[in-house]
Design an enzyme around this catalytic site. Structure first.
Site, PDB file in Angstrom:
ATOM      1  N   ASP A  86       0.869  -1.181   0.000  1.00 36.77           N
ATOM      2  CA  ASP A  86       0.000   0.000   0.000  1.00 36.77           C
ATOM      3  C   ASP A  86       0.907   1.232   0.000  1.00 36.77           C
ATOM      4  O   ASP A  86       2.119   1.124   0.083  1.00 36.77           O
ATOM      5  CB  ASP A  86      -0.947  -0.029   1.200  1.00 36.77           C
ATOM      6  CG  ASP A  86      -0.218   0.084   2.522  1.00 36.77           C
ATOM      7  OD1 ASP A  86       1.026   0.158   2.530  1.00 36.77           O
ATOM      8  OD2 ASP A  86      -0.894   0.102   3.560  1.00 36.77           O
ATOM      9  N   SER A  87       0.325   2.410  -0.074  1.00 35.80           N
ATOM     10  CA  SER A  87       1.136   3.613  -0.247  1.00 35.80           C
ATOM     11  C   SER A  87       1.522   4.263   1.068  1.00 35.80           C
ATOM     12  O   SER A  87       2.341   5.167   1.094  1.00 35.80           O
ATOM     13  CB  SER A  87       0.357   4.622  -1.082  1.00 35.80           C
ATOM     14  OG  SER A  87      -0.750   5.108  -0.322  1.00 35.80           O
ATOM     15  N   GLY A  88       0.897   3.835   2.150  1.00 37.28           N
ATOM     16  CA  GLY A  88       1.117   4.493   3.437  1.00 37.28           C
ATOM     17  C   GLY A  88       0.113   5.606   3.678  1.00 37.28           C
ATOM     18  O   GLY A  88      -0.019   6.100   4.796  1.00 37.28           O
ATOM     19  N   GLY A  89      -0.582   6.023   2.635  1.00 37.70           N
ATOM     20  CA  GLY A  89      -1.545   7.122   2.759  1.00 37.70           C
ATOM     21  C   GLY A  89      -2.622   6.839   3.794  1.00 37.70           C
ATOM     22  O   GLY A  89      -2.933   7.691   4.634  1.00 37.70           O
ATOM     23  N   PHE A  90      -3.152   5.630   3.754  1.00 40.25           N
ATOM     24  CA  PHE A  90      -4.244   5.302   4.671  1.00 40.25           C
ATOM     25  C   PHE A  90      -3.756   5.250   6.120  1.00 40.25           C
ATOM     26  O   PHE A  90      -4.408   5.770   7.019  1.00 40.25           O
ATOM     27  CB  PHE A  90      -4.899   3.972   4.273  1.00 40.25           C
ATOM     28  CG  PHE A  90      -6.034   3.599   5.179  1.00 40.25           C
ATOM     29  CD1 PHE A  90      -7.254   4.264   5.104  1.00 40.25           C
ATOM     30  CD2 PHE A  90      -5.881   2.610   6.144  1.00 40.25           C
ATOM     31  CE1 PHE A  90      -8.302   3.944   5.962  1.00 40.25           C
ATOM     32  CE2 PHE A  90      -6.924   2.283   7.001  1.00 40.25           C
ATOM     33  CZ  PHE A  90      -8.133   2.948   6.915  1.00 40.25           C
ATOM     34  N   ASP A 140      -2.466   8.336  -1.887  1.00 37.64           N
ATOM     35  CA  ASP A 140      -3.773   9.003  -1.944  1.00 37.64           C
ATOM     36  C   ASP A 140      -4.116   9.678  -0.624  1.00 37.64           C
ATOM     37  O   ASP A 140      -3.438   9.484   0.377  1.00 37.64           O
ATOM     38  CB  ASP A 140      -4.877   7.980  -2.286  1.00 37.64           C
ATOM     39  CG  ASP A 140      -4.978   6.886  -1.234  1.00 37.64           C
ATOM     40  OD1 ASP A 140      -3.954   6.549  -0.607  1.00 37.64           O
ATOM     41  OD2 ASP A 140      -6.087   6.364  -1.023  1.00 37.64           O
ATOM     42  N   GLN A 200     -11.058   7.990  -4.950  1.00 34.69           N
ATOM     43  CA  GLN A 200     -11.546   8.522  -3.679  1.00 34.69           C
ATOM     44  C   GLN A 200     -12.808   9.353  -3.933  1.00 34.69           C
ATOM     45  O   GLN A 200     -13.355   9.336  -5.021  1.00 34.69           O
ATOM     46  CB  GLN A 200     -10.455   9.374  -3.007  1.00 34.69           C
ATOM     47  CG  GLN A 200      -9.274   8.553  -2.469  1.00 34.69           C
ATOM     48  CD  GLN A 200      -9.622   7.757  -1.204  1.00 34.69           C
ATOM     49  OE1 GLN A 200     -10.726   7.865  -0.644  1.00 34.69           O
ATOM     50  NE2 GLN A 200      -8.674   6.951  -0.736  1.00 34.69           N
ATOM     51  N   GLY A 227     -10.858   4.393   0.685  1.00 30.57           N
ATOM     52  CA  GLY A 227     -11.685   5.225   1.568  1.00 30.57           C
ATOM     53  C   GLY A 227     -13.002   4.598   1.954  1.00 30.57           C
ATOM     54  O   GLY A 227     -13.904   5.293   2.423  1.00 30.57           O
ATOM     55  N   ASP A 277      -8.345  -7.128   0.408  1.00 30.91           N
ATOM     56  CA  ASP A 277      -7.422  -7.375   1.513  1.00 30.91           C
ATOM     57  C   ASP A 277      -8.149  -6.983   2.785  1.00 30.91           C
ATOM     58  O   ASP A 277      -8.988  -6.088   2.771  1.00 30.91           O
ATOM     59  CB  ASP A 277      -6.161  -6.515   1.400  1.00 30.91           C
ATOM     60  CG  ASP A 277      -6.418  -5.078   1.827  1.00 30.91           C
ATOM     61  OD1 ASP A 277      -7.033  -4.330   1.031  1.00 30.91           O
ATOM     62  OD2 ASP A 277      -6.066  -4.711   2.958  1.00 30.91           O
ATOM     63  N   CYS A 315     -14.605 -27.703   6.967  1.00 28.98           N
ATOM     64  CA  CYS A 315     -13.289 -27.172   6.593  1.00 28.98           C
ATOM     65  C   CYS A 315     -12.278 -28.307   6.591  1.00 28.98           C
ATOM     66  O   CYS A 315     -12.260 -29.143   7.493  1.00 28.98           O
ATOM     67  CB  CYS A 315     -12.860 -26.089   7.576  1.00 28.98           C
ATOM     68  SG  CYS A 315     -11.224 -25.406   7.222  1.00 28.98           S
ATOM     69  N   CYS A 317      -8.946 -27.790   6.518  1.00 28.00           N
ATOM     70  CA  CYS A 317      -7.618 -27.297   6.892  1.00 28.00           C
ATOM     71  C   CYS A 317      -7.011 -28.192   7.974  1.00 28.00           C
ATOM     72  O   CYS A 317      -7.715 -28.960   8.634  1.00 28.00           O
ATOM     73  CB  CYS A 317      -7.683 -25.834   7.337  1.00 28.00           C
ATOM     74  SG  CYS A 317      -8.075 -25.570   9.075  1.00 28.00           S
ATOM     75  N   CYS A 320      -8.591 -27.922  11.499  1.00 28.52           N
ATOM     76  CA  CYS A 320      -9.894 -28.577  11.664  1.00 28.52           C
ATOM     77  C   CYS A 320      -9.775 -30.103  11.598  1.00 28.52           C
ATOM     78  O   CYS A 320     -10.555 -30.816  12.222  1.00 28.52           O
ATOM     79  CB  CYS A 320     -10.873 -28.071  10.618  1.00 28.52           C
ATOM     80  SG  CYS A 320     -11.357 -26.364  10.928  1.00 28.52           S
ATOM     81  N   HIS A 346      -6.667 -21.381  10.454  1.00 33.37           N
ATOM     82  CA  HIS A 346      -7.995 -21.774   9.999  1.00 33.37           C
ATOM     83  C   HIS A 346      -8.700 -20.610   9.294  1.00 33.37           C
ATOM     84  O   HIS A 346      -9.308 -20.797   8.227  1.00 33.37           O
ATOM     85  CB  HIS A 346      -8.886 -22.284  11.142  1.00 33.37           C
ATOM     86  CG  HIS A 346     -10.330 -22.228  10.753  1.00 33.37           C
ATOM     87  ND1 HIS A 346     -10.918 -23.184   9.961  1.00 33.37           N
ATOM     88  CD2 HIS A 346     -11.274 -21.264  10.954  1.00 33.37           C
ATOM     89  CE1 HIS A 346     -12.172 -22.815   9.698  1.00 33.37           C
ATOM     90  NE2 HIS A 346     -12.413 -21.665  10.296  1.00 33.37           N
TER      91      HIS A 346
END
Ligand SMILES: [Zn+2]
Length: 390
Positions: A86-90, A140, A200, A227, A277, A315, A317, A320, A346
């Site tokens: 990510d850009s770090g903006g958030f 952003d 945005q 955003g 994400d 599941c 996995c 489980c 899990h």
């Protein structure tokens, strides 16, 4: 794009480190680690094709000199599959009163040592080049979901100017070879980083559309909707997605940042989104909450004390297959670190497996049917849980 079912899309994103089938969920690896899980598990059992790294966190600690000195983020953390940063903006925006935004960039105090720091489109691109990620996000500025139209416009216009500056600096860095991820140890990789633009405009639909068009004019390899998922109502999020997706280029990935629950992922897929994400599977895993095909299971609850069933009977996995709810509850109650490790495993397995099934259902033209069955099962149990907890 390889298949379409309604507005839902199945496709493939080609990066220099391999192909990623979409729709895809990307586990969040904030500080160069997906918290609580080993890379071997991400690669083999979970088969995560791409993970996230956070520019803000890695820039402050260990710092880009260390990462550059270790040959880029892939080599530093020993992960050879695609990485998105990510850009770090958030993150900087989330600091609230601790930051000051100007035309040039954002000034803030580091959460690590309190020092004064400055992040701008140029710095963000330089850090992401040093990290050598395969997908870079433009820098952003976010506006509150409930921001007034004036505030939202000012923020959206600043984001558009920063997108332009991000693009220019990114291109300069690609040309001068600053990207540490250009080659792997065997020098077999080729191709540059990809750069995604971010739409945005808070909850203002006209501004969102304008933001998309201005971002598309600059030209990016993919487009993200930023955003959202910052406390606004779900209905607002879907209105924004619906306002933006029809105009998004159909041959480029569409990324809804920071989303979400399994229900949100399916909802967004049905509206034409390809990438996601979210910290939910990892963060909730550490706080004793499991996502299952029958809704959330809180392992703290006394009702599981002698429950010998797995977290999720459907599941497959390794957690489980091996452990009971009673054991997981015991680990959690005893403060054992293995509790967080197993629940995280899990939860990620459940998210990634759900997305695998989503992709299959889109390809076979059965996404609506899959989604209905998935949601019904989820709700049935959520209602039962609500009764138990009432
Ligand atoms: Zn499981």
């Amino acid at each position: 794009m390889t298949a379409r079912d309604g507005d839902a899309r199945a496709g493939v994103i080609t990066t220099r480190r391999g192909e990623i089938e979409t729709p895809v969920f990307m586990p969040v690896g904030t500080a160069g680690t997906v918290k609580g899980i080993r890379f071997e598990a991400l690669e083999t059992e979970l088969d995560a094709r791409i993970i996230l790294g956070n520019t803000y966190h890695l820039w402050l600690r260990p710092g880009i000199e260390v990462i550059r000195g270790c040959g880029g983020l892939h080599r530093f953390m020993s992960w050879q599959r695609p990485l998105l940063t990510d850009s770090g903006g958030f993150q900087v925006w989330s600091l609230g009163d601790l930051r000051k935004i100007s035309e040039e960039g954002t000034e803030f105090r580091s959460h690590v040592d309190g020092s004064l720091q400055f992040l701008s489109p140029e710095v963000s691109m330089q850090v992401q080049a040093a990290l050598g990620s395969d997908i870079v996000m433009a820098f952003d500025e976010c506006a509150e979901g409930e921001a007034s139209i004036e505030t939202a416009r000012t923020s959206m216009e600043l984001t558009a100017r920063w997108a332009q500056r991000s693009r220019a600096e990114f291109d300069r860095l690609q040309a001068d070879g600053s990207d540490t991820g250009r080659t792997d140890a065997n020098e077999t990789l080729s191709g540059g980083q990809a750069l995604f633009g971010i739409v945005q405009g808070a909850s203002q639909l006209d501004l969102r559309r304008e933001s998309l068009h201005r971002t598309m004019e600059i030209g990016f390899d993919g487009y993200a909707i930023g955003g959202l998922s910052v406390g606004e109502a779900k209905s607002v999020m879907w209105r924004v997605v619906d306002a933006v997706t029809p105009d998004m280029p159909s041959d480029r990935p569409r990324y809804l940042m920071g989303v979400g629950t399994p229900e949100d992922l399916l909802e967004a897929v049905s509206r034409g989104i390809d990438m996601f994400d979210c910290v939910l599977p990892t963060r909730n895993g550490r706080t004793g909450q499991a996502f299952t095909s029958r809704g959330k299971v809180n392992v703290k609850n006394a009702q599981w004390a002698v429950d010998t069933k797995p977290l999720d009977e459907d599941c497959e996995c390794s957690v489980c297959r091996r452990h009971s709810r009673a054991y997981l509850r015991h680990l959690y109650q005893s403060g054992e670190m293995l509790a967080g490790v197993l629940l995280t495993h899990h939860n990620l397995a459940f998210f990634l497996d759900t997305m695998r099934r989503v992709r299959q259902s889109i390809r076979s033209g059965e996404f609506p049917k899959f989604r209905q069955a998935f949601t019904e099962k989820l709700n049935e149990h959520e209602q039962k849980n609500a009764l138990i907890n009432a």
